[in-house]
Design a protein around this motif. Structure first.
Motif, short mmCIF file in Angstrom:
data_model
loop_
_atom_site.label_atom_id
_atom_site.label_comp_id
_atom_site.label_asym_id
_atom_site.label_seq_id
_atom_site.Cartn_x
_atom_site.Cartn_y
_atom_site.Cartn_z
N TRP A 66 -4.02 -4.75 5.31
CA TRP A 66 -4.66 -3.44 5.08
C TRP A 66 -6.18 -3.54 5.21
O TRP A 66 -6.86 -2.53 5.42
CB TRP A 66 -4.26 -2.93 3.70
CG TRP A 66 -4.76 -1.57 3.39
CD1 TRP A 66 -5.80 -1.24 2.56
CD2 TRP A 66 -4.26 -0.32 3.91
NE1 TRP A 66 -5.96 0.13 2.53
CE2 TRP A 66 -5.03 0.71 3.33
CE3 TRP A 66 -3.23 0.00 4.79
CZ2 TRP A 66 -4.81 2.05 3.62
CZ3 TRP A 66 -3.02 1.34 5.08
CH2 TRP A 66 -3.80 2.36 4.50
N TYR A 110 -0.04 5.25 12.77
CA TYR A 110 -0.29 4.03 12.01
C TYR A 110 0.96 3.16 12.07
O TYR A 110 2.08 3.68 12.07
CB TYR A 110 -0.60 4.37 10.54
CG TYR A 110 -0.50 3.18 9.62
CD1 TYR A 110 -1.60 2.38 9.36
CD2 TYR A 110 0.72 2.85 9.02
CE1 TYR A 110 -1.50 1.26 8.54
CE2 TYR A 110 0.83 1.73 8.21
CZ TYR A 110 -0.27 0.94 7.97
OH TYR A 110 -0.16 -0.16 7.17
N VAL A 131 0.85 -1.20 0.00
CA VAL A 131 0.00 0.00 0.00
C VAL A 131 0.88 1.24 0.00
O VAL A 131 1.80 1.36 0.83
CB VAL A 131 -0.93 0.00 1.24
CG1 VAL A 131 -1.76 1.28 1.29
CG2 VAL A 131 -1.82 -1.23 1.22
N PRO A 132 0.64 2.20 -0.89
CA PRO A 132 1.47 3.42 -0.94
C PRO A 132 1.43 4.19 0.38
O PRO A 132 0.41 4.22 1.07
CB PRO A 132 0.83 4.24 -2.06
CG PRO A 132 0.10 3.24 -2.90
CD PRO A 132 -0.37 2.18 -1.96
N LYS A 133 2.54 4.81 0.73
CA LYS A 133 2.62 5.59 1.98
C LYS A 133 1.60 6.71 2.00
O LYS A 133 1.09 7.09 3.06
CB LYS A 133 4.03 6.14 2.16
CG LYS A 133 5.08 5.09 2.49
CD LYS A 133 6.43 5.73 2.71
CE LYS A 133 7.46 4.72 3.22
NZ LYS A 133 7.73 3.65 2.25
N ALA A 134 1.28 7.26 0.83
CA ALA A 134 0.32 8.37 0.77
C ALA A 134 -1.04 7.95 1.30
O ALA A 134 -1.74 8.74 1.95
CB ALA A 134 0.21 8.88 -0.66
N ARG A 135 -1.44 6.69 1.06
CA ARG A 135 -2.74 6.23 1.56
C ARG A 135 -2.71 6.09 3.08
O ARG A 135 -3.72 6.31 3.75
CB ARG A 135 -3.10 4.89 0.91
CG ARG A 135 -3.44 4.98 -0.57
CD ARG A 135 -3.97 3.66 -1.09
NE ARG A 135 -5.23 3.28 -0.47
CZ ARG A 135 -5.80 2.10 -0.64
NH1 ARG A 135 -5.21 1.18 -1.41
NH2 ARG A 135 -6.94 1.80 -0.05
N LYS A 136 -1.57 5.73 3.63
CA LYS A 136 -1.44 5.61 5.08
C LYS A 136 -1.51 6.98 5.74
O LYS A 136 -2.16 7.16 6.77
CB LYS A 136 -0.13 4.89 5.42
CG LYS A 136 -0.06 3.48 4.85
CD LYS A 136 1.30 2.82 5.05
CE LYS A 136 1.31 1.43 4.42
NZ LYS A 136 2.62 0.74 4.56
N GLU A 196 -3.04 9.52 4.48
CA GLU A 196 -4.42 9.99 4.32
C GLU A 196 -5.30 9.54 5.48
O GLU A 196 -6.15 10.31 5.95
CB GLU A 196 -4.99 9.46 3.01
CG GLU A 196 -6.43 9.90 2.76
CD GLU A 196 -7.09 9.14 1.61
OE1 GLU A 196 -8.26 9.43 1.33
OE2 GLU A 196 -6.44 8.23 1.05
N LEU A 197 -5.08 8.34 5.99
CA LEU A 197 -5.84 7.86 7.15
C LEU A 197 -5.61 8.77 8.34
O LEU A 197 -6.55 9.11 9.08
CB LEU A 197 -5.43 6.44 7.50
CG LEU A 197 -5.76 5.31 6.52
CD1 LEU A 197 -5.22 3.99 7.06
CD2 LEU A 197 -7.26 5.21 6.30
N ARG A 247 -7.46 12.12 7.89
CA ARG A 247 -8.91 11.99 8.10
C ARG A 247 -9.24 11.88 9.59
O ARG A 247 -10.21 12.48 10.07
CB ARG A 247 -9.42 10.76 7.36
CG ARG A 247 -9.52 10.93 5.85
CD ARG A 247 -9.74 9.60 5.15
NE ARG A 247 -10.78 8.80 5.78
CZ ARG A 247 -10.93 7.50 5.59
NH1 ARG A 247 -10.10 6.84 4.80
NH2 ARG A 247 -11.92 6.85 6.19
#
Length: 463
Positions: free
Chosen positions: A197, A146, A116-121, A123-124, A127
């Motif tokens: 994930w 995370y 999973v890309p770091k950018a998605r982590k 983003e969590l 949010r």
């Protein structure tokens, strides 16, 4: 990680000077983490730790060496160092015939977090930060973190065992500070499972953040905790850490053997109220303390420690079990390849009873309702403990009323077991934890149904 022929030769080298038992524990662990604090990404890290620990046992003496060099030369040097540390004599060569024993995992990962890309982590985290701040203007600080890890291990020993495991863990935590007339108050919520994930298909990070914020905001209007002995009702899933610390450690065979447990020599005796059954279960799929094999290669097990109030067994690692002429219970664990294994808990919990949780509250005239416990201190030799209450409320006339703050639970683990007079039918596991013992930390889980302790000391600040 290591060729079987190499493993066999290294074990032979470990036993060359007359060792009784030799073991190779190899580990390859990859992890990543991210931290957002005050709206900014403060950390974004990844790492890898790879190596092997070699243990040689001669009589009552254990020699141990570890190395990050997994070549045959590096492993042989570690094996010879461990054997020398065991101080044995003799000589000759011993050949070890290995038999692979694969144990299937309790859960198959759907999406590996490393993919999973770091950018998605990140983003969590963003949010969660926004959701917590939106919960109220009194929220002044938010921290979200995370973490994920994938730990692959190989265990081989001179009994011919060759096995391994591959465990993925994913964790998310939100901490919130709210500020008001009573000063700063905190709230925290975390989830973690031995899954990939897909954890975030099971949990909404924004809802986790709102829960943490609500806890902090609620305590701004909380009354000081009362003081004195009174009934205490512990919520489903919220107080398992009390039994993990105050009772669980005392059921570990190494502490029992050292005389550092109040439960020594009490197998077969009543140590808890009727209906109280305590289990340690490393087989629980997805739970934080789950694995297929322990760090000595023994399959995880469901071990009943106290059944209907009677002490039935302790938790065991390999060497202590061998000494007693019995099998390991699958509780030999270590922090990493650089550490020796010791007896450790996995997922430790109290089984549910038959009582309706609402009836437990309604039948309590005055007391405290503990939604969540925090950290504490325990003396395993006596069972005495002190735990902080991170979310708690008064019970008045059979109803949950005002929130309270700045309170501790003070008591004795064995006494608490005998004072449980109600067990709800609503069992739940609590948040993920890290258990510390002799300088080592390992992931563990705990759980309870709603339960009532008829009398427990509450240490508060109310006059």
């Amino acid at each position: 990680m290591i060729d079987e022929s190499v493993i066999s030769r290294v074990l032979g080298a470990a036993l060359r000077t007359g060792g009784d038992f030799a073991e190779i524990f190899a580990e390859d662990k990859r992890s990543s983490s991210a931290l957002l604090d005050d709206g900014k990404v403060e950390e974004l890290t990844s790492g890898r730790d790879r190596g092997a620990g070699i243990r040689v046992v001669v009589g009552e003496t254990t020699g141990f060496a570890h190395t990050a060099d997994l070549s045959e030369a590096g492993l042989t040097a570690a094996a010879e160092a461990a054997a020398a540390a065991a101080r044995s004599g003799g000589g000759g060569v011993r050949t070890v015939a290995l038999e692979r024993r694969d144990v299937p995992p309790a859960y198959r990962v759907e999406t590996y977090p490393a993919d999973v890309p770091k950018a998605r982590k990140v983003e969590l985290l963003t949010r969660a930060d926004e959701a917590a701040r939106a919960a109220g203007s009194a929220v002044t600080q938010v921290s979200a973190s995370y973490g994920d890890s994938r730990r692959r291990i190989l265990v081989a020993n001179s009994d011919g065992l060759l096995t391994g495991d591959d465990v993925v863990r994913t964790l998310f935590t939100v901490s919130v500070v709210a500020t008001g007339d009573t000063g700063m108050q905190t709230g925290r919520e975390s989830v973690g499972h031995t899954v990939g994930w897909e954890l975030f298909d099971l949990y909404d990070v924004e809802e986790l953040a709102r829960t943490a914020a609500r806890r902090a905001l609620t305590k701004l209007d909380a009354r000081p905790a009362p003081s004195g002995e009174m009934p205490v009702v512990i919520a489903s899933g919220g107080g398992g850490v009390l039994f993990h610390e105050a009772c669980g450690h005392g059921l570990e065979a190494d502490l029992v053997g050292k005389g550092a447990s109040v439960f020594k020599g009490r197998v077969g005796e009543r140590v808890a109220a009727k209906g109280v059954t305590i289990v340690d279960d490393g087989t629980m799929a997805k739970e934080w303390g789950n694995y297929a094999i322990d760090d000595e290669g023994h399959p995880a097990q469901r071990n009943v420690l106290i059944e209907d109030g009677v002490l039935t067994d302790y938790m065991w690692d390999l060497l202590r079990a061998r000494k007693e002429g019995r099998a390991s219970s699958g509780n030999g664990r270590r922090q990493s390849y650089q550490h020796l294994p010791m007896v450790r808990m996995t997922n430790t919990y109290l089984l549910a009873g038959d009582d309706d949780p609402e009836d437990i509250i309604a039948s309590t005239d005055r007391g405290v309702y503990v939604k969540h416990l925090g950290g504490g201190q325990v003396n395993t030799a006596t069972g005495d403990f002190v735990f902080g209450m991170t979310e708690a409320y008064l019970i008045e006339n059979g109803e949950i009323t005002d929130p309270i703050r700045e309170g501790n639970l003070i008591g004795n683990g064995p006494e608490v077991l005998t004072r449980i007079d109600a067990l709800g039918n609503d069992f739940a596991m609590g948040p993920p934890g890290t258990c510390g013992k002799d300088g080592q930390g390992v992931p563990v889980g705990d759980g309870v149904p709603t339960l009532r302790v008829s009398s427990l000391t509450v240490g508060g600040t109310a006059a």
